[in-house]
Design a protein around this motif. Structure first.
Motif, mmCIF file in Angstrom:
data_model
loop_
_atom_site.group_PDB
_atom_site.id
_atom_site.type_symbol
_atom_site.label_atom_id
_atom_site.label_comp_id
_atom_site.label_asym_id
_atom_site.label_seq_id
_atom_site.Cartn_x
_atom_site.Cartn_y
_atom_site.Cartn_z
ATOM 1 N N ALA A 28 -16.589 1.247 -9.957
ATOM 2 C CA ALA A 28 -15.536 1.534 -11.059
ATOM 3 C C ALA A 28 -14.222 1.073 -10.791
ATOM 4 C CB ALA A 28 -15.344 3.268 -10.886
ATOM 5 N N LEU A 29 -13.694 0.802 -9.691
ATOM 6 C CA LEU A 29 -12.551 0.119 -9.382
ATOM 7 C C LEU A 29 -12.363 -1.283 -9.921
ATOM 8 C CD1 LEU A 29 -11.557 1.675 -5.891
ATOM 9 C CD2 LEU A 29 -10.249 2.031 -8.178
ATOM 10 N N ALA A 30 -13.644 -2.042 -9.752
ATOM 11 C CA ALA A 30 -13.736 -3.245 -10.033
ATOM 12 C C ALA A 30 -13.923 -3.402 -11.527
ATOM 13 C CB ALA A 30 -15.183 -3.765 -9.302
ATOM 14 N N ARG A 31 -14.484 -2.669 -12.221
ATOM 15 C CA ARG A 31 -14.270 -2.825 -13.781
ATOM 16 C C ARG A 31 -12.854 -2.295 -14.099
ATOM 17 N NH1 ARG A 31 -19.164 0.315 -13.582
ATOM 18 N NH2 ARG A 31 -18.206 2.211 -13.595
ATOM 19 N N LEU A 32 -12.278 -1.455 -13.582
ATOM 20 C CA LEU A 32 -10.843 -1.234 -13.908
ATOM 21 C C LEU A 32 -10.028 -2.488 -13.850
ATOM 22 C CD1 LEU A 32 -9.376 1.244 -14.984
ATOM 23 C CD2 LEU A 32 -8.611 1.668 -12.457
ATOM 24 N N GLU B 85 -9.259 8.489 -11.781
ATOM 25 C CA GLU B 85 -8.457 8.990 -12.705
ATOM 26 C C GLU B 85 -6.980 8.784 -12.623
ATOM 27 O OE1 GLU B 85 -9.542 12.932 -14.300
ATOM 28 O OE2 GLU B 85 -7.597 13.205 -14.667
ATOM 29 N N ASP B 86 -6.736 9.099 -11.179
ATOM 30 C CA ASP B 86 -5.145 8.941 -10.764
ATOM 31 C C ASP B 86 -4.827 7.494 -10.557
ATOM 32 O OD1 ASP B 86 -5.027 11.567 -10.501
ATOM 33 O OD2 ASP B 86 -5.005 11.962 -8.190
ATOM 34 N N THR B 87 -5.797 6.798 -10.294
ATOM 35 C CA THR B 87 -5.565 5.059 -10.507
ATOM 36 C C THR B 87 -5.294 4.722 -11.724
ATOM 37 O OG1 THR B 87 -7.109 4.878 -8.614
ATOM 38 C CG2 THR B 87 -6.445 3.010 -9.778
ATOM 39 N N GLN B 88 -6.148 5.354 -12.831
ATOM 40 C CA GLN B 88 -5.875 4.823 -14.243
ATOM 41 C C GLN B 88 -4.361 5.417 -14.570
ATOM 42 O OE1 GLN B 88 -9.553 6.757 -15.252
ATOM 43 N NE2 GLN B 88 -10.300 4.948 -16.211
ATOM 44 N N SER B 89 -4.172 6.779 -14.311
ATOM 45 C CA SER B 89 -2.822 7.199 -14.471
ATOM 46 C C SER B 89 -1.567 6.384 -13.858
ATOM 47 C CB SER B 89 -2.585 8.861 -13.748
ATOM 48 O OG SER B 89 -3.705 9.618 -14.374
ATOM 49 N N PHE B 90 -1.854 6.017 -12.709
ATOM 50 C CA PHE B 90 -0.765 5.116 -12.289
ATOM 51 C C PHE B 90 -0.639 3.769 -13.027
ATOM 52 C CE2 PHE B 90 0.651 1.954 -9.040
ATOM 53 C CZ PHE B 90 1.931 2.361 -8.679
ATOM 54 N N ILE B 91 -1.714 3.297 -13.250
ATOM 55 C CA ILE B 91 -1.620 1.972 -14.327
ATOM 56 C C ILE B 91 -0.996 2.438 -15.427
ATOM 57 C CG2 ILE B 91 -3.144 0.362 -15.296
ATOM 58 C CD1 ILE B 91 -5.161 0.704 -13.024
ATOM 59 N N ASN C 191 9.700 -4.868 -12.850
ATOM 60 C CA ASN C 191 9.437 -5.439 -11.501
ATOM 61 C C ASN C 191 8.359 -5.081 -11.006
ATOM 62 O OD1 ASN C 191 12.062 -6.595 -11.486
ATOM 63 N ND2 ASN C 191 13.078 -4.730 -11.110
ATOM 64 N N VAL C 192 7.682 -4.007 -11.112
ATOM 65 C CA VAL C 192 6.548 -3.377 -10.350
ATOM 66 C C VAL C 192 5.434 -3.439 -11.234
ATOM 67 C CG1 VAL C 192 5.341 -1.207 -9.392
ATOM 68 C CG2 VAL C 192 7.793 -1.837 -8.784
ATOM 69 N N ARG C 193 4.075 -3.891 -10.662
ATOM 70 C CA ARG C 193 3.023 -3.863 -11.485
ATOM 71 C C ARG C 193 1.991 -3.330 -10.356
ATOM 72 N NH1 ARG C 193 0.161 -8.729 -13.787
ATOM 73 N NH2 ARG C 193 -0.888 -7.087 -14.724
ATOM 74 N N PRO C 194 0.932 -2.490 -10.938
ATOM 75 C CA PRO C 194 -0.051 -1.922 -10.168
ATOM 76 C C PRO C 194 -1.182 -2.913 -9.526
ATOM 77 C CG PRO C 194 -0.353 -1.461 -12.368
ATOM 78 C CD PRO C 194 0.888 -2.397 -12.349
ATOM 79 N N ILE C 195 -1.574 -2.617 -8.618
ATOM 80 C CA ILE C 195 -2.930 -3.438 -7.895
ATOM 81 C C ILE C 195 -3.813 -2.503 -7.394
ATOM 82 C CG2 ILE C 195 -1.404 -3.548 -5.549
ATOM 83 C CD1 ILE C 195 -2.781 -6.455 -5.058
ATOM 84 N N PHE D 296 0.821 -1.076 0.143
ATOM 85 C CA PHE D 296 0.096 0.049 -0.019
ATOM 86 C C PHE D 296 1.030 1.291 0.033
ATOM 87 C CE2 PHE D 296 -4.478 -0.968 1.464
ATOM 88 C CZ PHE D 296 -4.448 -2.453 1.120
ATOM 89 N N ALA D 297 0.556 2.316 -0.697
ATOM 90 C CA ALA D 297 1.204 3.451 -0.801
ATOM 91 C C ALA D 297 0.210 4.263 -0.060
ATOM 92 C CB ALA D 297 1.490 3.974 -2.208
ATOM 93 N N THR D 298 0.030 5.711 -0.676
ATOM 94 C CA THR D 298 -1.163 6.438 -0.320
ATOM 95 C C THR D 298 -2.085 6.923 -1.336
ATOM 96 O OG1 THR D 298 0.076 8.429 -0.679
ATOM 97 C CG2 THR D 298 0.395 7.550 1.484
ATOM 98 N N ILE D 299 -2.831 7.890 -0.961
ATOM 99 C CA ILE D 299 -3.642 8.156 -2.301
ATOM 100 C C ILE D 299 -3.109 8.973 -3.295
ATOM 101 C CG2 ILE D 299 -5.888 8.207 -0.890
ATOM 102 C CD1 ILE D 299 -5.411 11.437 -0.546
ATOM 103 N N HIS D 300 -2.163 9.577 -3.056
ATOM 104 C CA HIS D 300 -1.054 10.461 -3.823
ATOM 105 C C HIS D 300 -0.473 9.966 -5.160
ATOM 106 C CE1 HIS D 300 -1.281 11.875 0.429
ATOM 107 N NE2 HIS D 300 -1.935 12.779 -0.061
ATOM 108 N N LEU D 301 -0.776 10.149 -6.149
ATOM 109 C CA LEU D 301 -0.558 9.623 -7.420
ATOM 110 C C LEU D 301 1.180 9.765 -7.634
ATOM 111 C CD1 LEU D 301 -0.668 8.295 -10.225
ATOM 112 C CD2 LEU D 301 -1.489 10.721 -11.182
ATOM 113 N N ASP D 302 1.616 11.055 -7.511
ATOM 114 C CA ASP D 302 3.082 11.458 -7.702
ATOM 115 C C ASP D 302 3.950 10.644 -6.644
ATOM 116 O OD1 ASP D 302 2.575 13.103 -9.739
ATOM 117 O OD2 ASP D 302 3.353 14.981 -8.567
ATOM 118 N N SER D 303 3.443 10.519 -5.439
ATOM 119 C CA SER D 303 4.295 9.845 -4.499
ATOM 120 C C SER D 303 4.266 8.409 -4.747
ATOM 121 C CB SER D 303 3.836 10.220 -3.119
ATOM 122 O OG SER D 303 3.830 11.366 -2.653
ATOM 123 N N THR D 304 3.313 7.900 -5.106
ATOM 124 C CA THR D 304 3.238 6.407 -5.597
ATOM 125 C C THR D 304 4.134 5.996 -6.573
ATOM 126 O OG1 THR D 304 0.809 6.475 -4.468
ATOM 127 C CG2 THR D 304 1.497 4.565 -5.677
#
Lengths: 422, 422
Positions: B207-211, B173-179, B187-191, B127-135
């Motif tokens: 929406a996350l489920a669909r993603l 949107e940030d989740t999609q961007s991270f993906i 080595n890294v994959r999004p979850i 787990f990171a945090t909600i923040h896209l840049d930091s993640t």
């Protein structure tokens, strides 16, 4: 002047169970092994004292281990998949039998004492084995080490394995010899150590009780660790109203200072006896988990004002570190609250610290606190290796990190009664 | 040829939960990152391979941490005297809010990743945090480190502190961007990482489920950690028959590989769902003790054939060490047996080892075992500093000593998928 100095550092102690006292960058003044006090600057009357510079490091009182088996140190941290009885028969008793051989004892006790010196323990109450010679080896190593310890030659004249059973008269005689041969020693004193009710005949117990009173010696044993053990004691002592009462009827209960280890399953009347008679309780959280004994109700004893300290109980417990015992005591108290009785609040770090320093220390004298006139048992911690944090931490938070993340190898300097061991 | 070699050492693994397999002084052969097998001498067809000489050291499969909060690493091992809700509000949420600042994230995640590299973990679900840049910072550090990890940008669009709450659309949107921005990484994959039911609206969850399904991405979240949390979910989801069912109705339950952390208080129907739907359970024994959550019934899930692995859950758990998680899993299972239900046998070292390596590893592929064709995740242990014993120990006993006495700083070399990190 060796035991006269000033330590500069981040000084922390737990004078009451509710309160950790923090003295960032302060001075602990010690005269001839006794504490003068903690000061924010050096009072002029001490300005000629030698300065021990531990700036930036945690300086805390030494910890007192109320229950540890030196003869089990060789197999600590191992064979934890076994239940108590298998564990005793397959490992503990065969290992203890080896101490019949003085040469083995020399090699094994050397390792134990060297590690104890490096640990945060400055005082300990120690079980050896039944063997007089080997117990003298342990005692002499401890005497030379500078750690202050009570050492017990264990008594076992019934219900023991063939290789670990004594003739009753010999058991008493060897105990007397051990007492005589350690008379006048500086750091080590003998303690009367019947293993537990099942392994000692009534006759031996009563003779040991007389010995304790005649010589003014303390007593240590085990109490209510495990349910089947309690049932066994009931069968063996049909006249007794509790396991504690069985010790009391045999005279080994509070006539002199007494430590009882575990008290996991003590109830009602037994609790009252523990409180009334001022028995020291050695709470051994790691051992009680490893041997599936359960979780003792430390909160209740502590709130009732009982003398409850901590023990590592190596090798039921894995580690010699009393810092780890502090963390374990807090953790298992939380599990007891969540799994057994939510009405009882978990222990705090302050309480565990107070138990490990002040309450445990009181078995040995004015030990465990940096108050004027108290004996200067000092531990300086090495926090290196715990990853850096980006913000400054309080002294308590730093101590908590050591307790939870670096309980092994965390001691950089240690003094007992003002004498620096390293 | 970098990932082709032979390791010589004392090789140990837990191919089945009942059994630790020991290969003293043997050879682990690896071709291009994949295991060929364990051999007692080097087969001639591999005689030209580079030899990594770890003679005398334990060589074991890498461990998989199924649940860890990278953003809480700064305060691990501290503030453990507080209850869950205070702990979250006073420390966890304010700390996670700091990751809004990319500079802070860079400094803090650097420390986390460096320590994770030195730990026995070769795979982790984070787990990171909600923040896209930091993640993205965390993900890029991990990508470079060589550790294989799933990283989740956390979603929280309700019931959160002001500083740690997202607009629903932005969260998606940030989740999609991270993906997108981690696509094609080695080595890294999004979850997909909704924090837990209470912190995500139904709309966002769906929406996350669909993603997850559209992109074929795994899911991680928390389940039944704490009794008041479960009551809260009941109030929030009156239509659901259980906390698990609430995830299921929102589509975030086993449609893609799913990790649920804790499951301390899962009962009846929820247990069935965990088993039936092949959910990975992250058992986090230290965290569940520290936060007074309780002791999950690992024995029952393990015997039922569930996918139950281990997690450190830093900073609910103190340490990044999965070796410590193994020891803690055994210890708390004994306390559960003694305090809650004596009919359930405690976990063994073999079982905990199997969970930390093979079961946890299966979330990441053919990981956790030295079998032909499996990915070569290798940990070499440094047993120094644990006092010598006078007699030789079995490989299992040596591993048990490390687990119980040196869970920090015990890794001397580590390879992930045949690439040596150090």
């Amino acid at each position: 002047m060796e035991r006269t100095f000033i330590v500069r550092g981040d000084i922390i102690q737990a004078p009451e169970k509710e309160r950790i006292e923090e003295h960032g960058d302060s001075y602990l003044v010690v005269t001839d092994g006794l504490v003068e006090g903690i000061f924010s600057s050096i009072p002029s009357r001490f300005s000629h004292y030698r300065l021990v510079d531990c700036r930036g490091h945690i300086v805390m009182p030494g910890l007192s281990d109320l229950h540890v088996h030196a003869s089990q140190y060789q197999f600590r941290g191992m064979w934890m998949d076994e239940e108590l009885i298998d564990w005793l028969n397959r490992h503990t008793f065969p290992e203890e039998e080896k101490y019949r051989d003085r040469d083995y004892a020399e090699r094994a006790y050397r390792i134990f004492v060297d590690d104890l010196v490096r640990s945060p323990t400055t005082r300990a109450s120690i079980f050896a084995t039944i063997h007089l010679d080997s117990t003298l080896v342990l005692a002499s190593y401890l005497e030379d080490s500078g750690i202050k310890a009570y050492v017990g030659k264990v008594n076992m004249d019934r219900n023991s394995t063939a290789g670990l059973s004594e003739d009753s008269a010999q058991s008493l005689e060897d105990t007397q010899s051990f007492i005589e041969r350690t008379e006048g020693w500086t750091n080590v004193r003998p303690i009367i150590t019947p293993r537990f009710i099942p392994s000692c005949t009534d006759g031996l117990m009563k003779a040991l009780a007389r010995l304790a009173v005649d010589r003014g010696l303390p007593v240590q044993s085990h109490l209510s660790e495990n349910r089947s053990e309690i049932e066994w004691v009931k069968e063996l002592c049909p006249d007794s109203t509790s396991y504690a009462d069985a010790y009391r009827r045999r005279g080994l209960w509070g006539a002199t200072p007494t430590i009882m280890a575990h008290c996991v399953h003590s109830t009602g009347r037994e609790e009252d006896l523990l409180a009334m008679d001022g028995i020291f309780i050695a709470h051994c959280p790691d051992s009680n988990a490893n041997l599936s004994s359960g979780i003792m109700d430390a909160r209740r004893y502590l709130d009732a004002g009982c003398r409850i300290g901590l023990g590592t109980d190596v090798a039921g417990g894995c580690s010699l570190s009393m810092l780890r015992a502090m963390g374990d005591a807090v953790r298992v108290s939380k599990l007891r609250a969540s799994c057994v009785d939510p009405s009882l609040k978990a222990l705090t770090l302050a309480e565990a610290f107070h138990m490990a320093s002040v309450i445990g220390g009181s078995f040995f004298g004015k030990v465990g606190l940096f108050e004027p006139g108290w004996e200067a048992d000092i531990v300086v911690l090495d926090e290196s290796g715990i990853a850096t944090t980006l913000e400054d931490l309080s002294l308590s938070a730093r101590l908590e990190r050591v307790v939870n993340l670096k309980s092994e190898g965390a001691v950089m300097h240690k003094a007992v009664c003002g004498r620096w061991l390293f």
